[in-house]
Design an enzyme around this catalytic site. Structure first.
Site, short mmCIF file in Angstrom:
data_model
loop_
_atom_site.label_atom_id
_atom_site.label_comp_id
_atom_site.label_asym_id
_atom_site.label_seq_id
_atom_site.Cartn_x
_atom_site.Cartn_y
_atom_site.Cartn_z
N GLU A 267 -3.99 -34.63 2.38
CA GLU A 267 -2.88 -34.92 3.29
C GLU A 267 -2.35 -33.61 3.89
O GLU A 267 -2.19 -32.61 3.20
CB GLU A 267 -1.78 -35.62 2.50
CG GLU A 267 -0.49 -35.86 3.25
CD GLU A 267 0.62 -36.35 2.33
OE1 GLU A 267 1.61 -36.89 2.85
OE2 GLU A 267 0.50 -36.18 1.10
N LYS A 333 0.25 -42.91 8.75
CA LYS A 333 0.88 -43.43 7.54
C LYS A 333 1.93 -44.47 7.90
O LYS A 333 2.80 -44.24 8.75
CB LYS A 333 1.51 -42.29 6.74
CG LYS A 333 2.02 -42.71 5.37
CD LYS A 333 2.51 -41.52 4.55
CE LYS A 333 2.93 -41.96 3.15
NZ LYS A 333 3.44 -40.83 2.35
N CYS A 383 -1.04 -40.44 0.52
CA CYS A 383 -0.13 -40.14 -0.58
C CYS A 383 0.27 -41.42 -1.32
O CYS A 383 -0.58 -42.13 -1.79
CB CYS A 383 1.08 -39.36 -0.07
SG CYS A 383 1.99 -38.51 -1.38
#
Length: 516
Positions: A267, A333, A383
């Site tokens: 990430e 995301k 994540c």
């Protein structure tokens, strides 16, 4: 309500026991893995609830249990707020305690409602233990998974990626495992007076072991070679202007070191917005992708306008033989972290106290297409997005229903260097293991400091890099196709089952002589 045992705790002893039992849950999860502790701890809580003198006492016991559980399992948030966020230590400790109190409210709701039901209906203990408490326990964890955007870290089911309950994961998901844990705990409480409870306990574990041999998905196409990069860039220098060029060079060198069908970075491996990169940086990587026939998945923040930032993964594919320019793949995301990636209303002052770059991201679409890599389709998650199994299952289900390509590999890219050398790393790996179990697909993990790993569809870790080392994890990975029962229905089945159990308990209570 009749008691199952004669041994009783005083109110003070009960409170201390509930707090201690909750804290012991940490040993059930990775890196310790002593999953029976969780069942024993919950059994103690249920025993205490049967002795609770009032609804308030039931609420307090659940709250203390939940607080002890949460504060020990997520203490590492202190590291991110104090060591890397610059928040004063007392305030960071207070923030962790307040979060633990909030998380403790969910089991408190379950225990309070259960105690109220038991006192109002005077039901036999078996109804409370086998029907009411497990159902309410499941509801409390399910609510914790979405209320205030959700934070179901270290909920009960995650302790069972390698226990006999593992076989149930593709059917009922992590919340269903939490319900089974509560049923097993109830069996232990009942065991001194009802020997049949022991038979139920053994039957649940035996069926779980048998289900492990069931394959809900099957191999798809040819395996792909993967290289998962672990840059081990210290968090304190990750966004340091003087270190950015070194980080860019580091990841370019790691990417170009060898070809692979899929090369993935962590990430925000590139700590600049895409338009701030040197103009030839991404073109050089694209040239390498074409020359080596490699597909690149790169973690990078992207700006779509003033004050509009997305935490993204871009996919760079080789140029086709016909010379046409491949379309750049992009995944944004969707499930953002409160305070770290978006600012809840009224909490700007709190976020301003922490030094978190790019702390207010835009949210990506809930449904996004996977990235094509030869015979496989790779669906990224970023994540702690892999904490929300129902969302990953929902993407697979929606693609299947629409006749679109369905992901055959899952890819988690993370940077949890924010939490230092703590149990957050193995806990996050265990969360990814549960997603592999629920979906019947391999999970690839490319992380900054760990745990970079390759997880099989049965949840087993096939390969893993040592944390806090710089390097590359290389392997050949087989993609899988097919839809598990959990992907088909998500959490709907276990929620409806819990509701049916509560309705059954209410019906039985009305017909039980002791309730009249």
């Amino acid at each position: 309500m009749a008691q199952l045992t004669t041994f009783r705790f005083s109110p003070t002893q009960a409170a201390i026991a509930a707090l201690f039992a909750g804290a012991c849950n940490v040993f059930a999860f990775a890196p310790f893995g002593y999953w029976p502790i969780q069942i024993l701890a919950l059994a103690l809580l249920f025993h205490l609830l049967l002795q609770a003198a009032s609804v308030k006492a039931g609420v307090l016991l659940g709250w203390l249990y939940g607080f002890g559980w949460s504060v020990v399992c997520v203490y590492w948030l202190f590291i991110s707020m104090h060591q890397y966020g610059g928040m004063p230590a007392p305030l960071a400790a207070l923030a962790v305690a307040l979060l633990a109190l909030l998380l403790g409210a969910f089991p408190a709701l379950a225990t309070g409602l259960a105690t109220r039901f038991g006192r109002n209906r005077l039901v036999p203990p078996w109804i409370m233990l086998l029907l009411v408490l497990p159902a309410l326990w499941m509801f409390s964890e399910w609510l914790r998974g979405w209320v205030f955007t959700g934070f179901p870290w270290a909920i009960s089911g995650y302790a069972h990626t390698a226990s006999p309950l593992t076989g149930y994961a593709p059917l009922i998901g992590v919340y269903g495992l939490g319900w089974l844990v509560a049923v097993l705990a109830a069996c232990l409480v009942m065991l001194p007076t009802k020997k049949s409870a022991g038979a139920l306990f053994i039957a649940i574990l035996a069926l779980g072991l048998a289900l492990k041999s069931v394959n809900w998905t099957s191999p798809n196409g040819q395996p792909v070679s993967v290289r998962l990069l672990q840059g081990n860039v210290p968090q304190e220098i990750k966004f340091d202007a003087e270190q950015i060029n070194a980080t860019l060079t580091l990841y370019e060198d790691l990417i170009r070191a060898a070809p692979a069908d899929l090369i993935a970075t962590p990430e925000t491996a590139l700590p600049l917005l895409a338009h701030q990169l040197p103009t030839d940086y991404l073109p050089r990587l694209a040239e390498f992708a074409t020359a080596s026939n490699s597909h690149l998945a790169i973690g990078i923040p992207i700006s779509d306008g003033p004050q509009q930032y997305a935490n993204s993964v871009i996919g760079i594919a080789p140029t086709p033989a016909n010379g046409s320019t491949p379309k750049l793949y992009r995944y944004d995301k969707h499930h953002l972290v409160p305070f770290g990636e978006f600012i809840p209303f009224g909490f700007r002052w709190f976020v301003d106290m922490m030094n978190i770059p790019l702390g207010d991201f835009s949210r990506g679409d809930a449904l996004q297409r996977p990235f094509s890599v030869k015979d496989q389709w790779v669906l990224p998650n970023i994540c702690y997005e892999d904490l929300f199994g129902e969302e990953i299952a929902g993407q697979l289900r929606a693609s299947d229903a629409a006749g679109s390509p369905v992901a055959t590999l899952l890819l988690n890219v993370s940077n949890i260097a924010w939490f230092g050398d703590s149990i957050a790393l193995p806990q996050h790996l265990q969360i990814s293991q549960m997603r592999a179990l629920e979906t019947g697909r391999p999970m690839l993990r490319s992380t900054n400091t760990g745990a970079t790993a390759i997880i099989a569809p049965d949840g087993k870790v096939l390969a893993q890099m040592k944390p806090f080392e710089r390097g590359v994890l290389t392997a050949s990975v087989q993609g899988y196709r097919g839809i598990t029962p959990y992907v088909t229905v998500g959490n709907a089945f276990i929620v409806l089952l819990a509701l049916a159990l509560l309705l059954t308990a209410w019906y039985l209570a009305r017909r039980t002589p002791s309730s009249r």
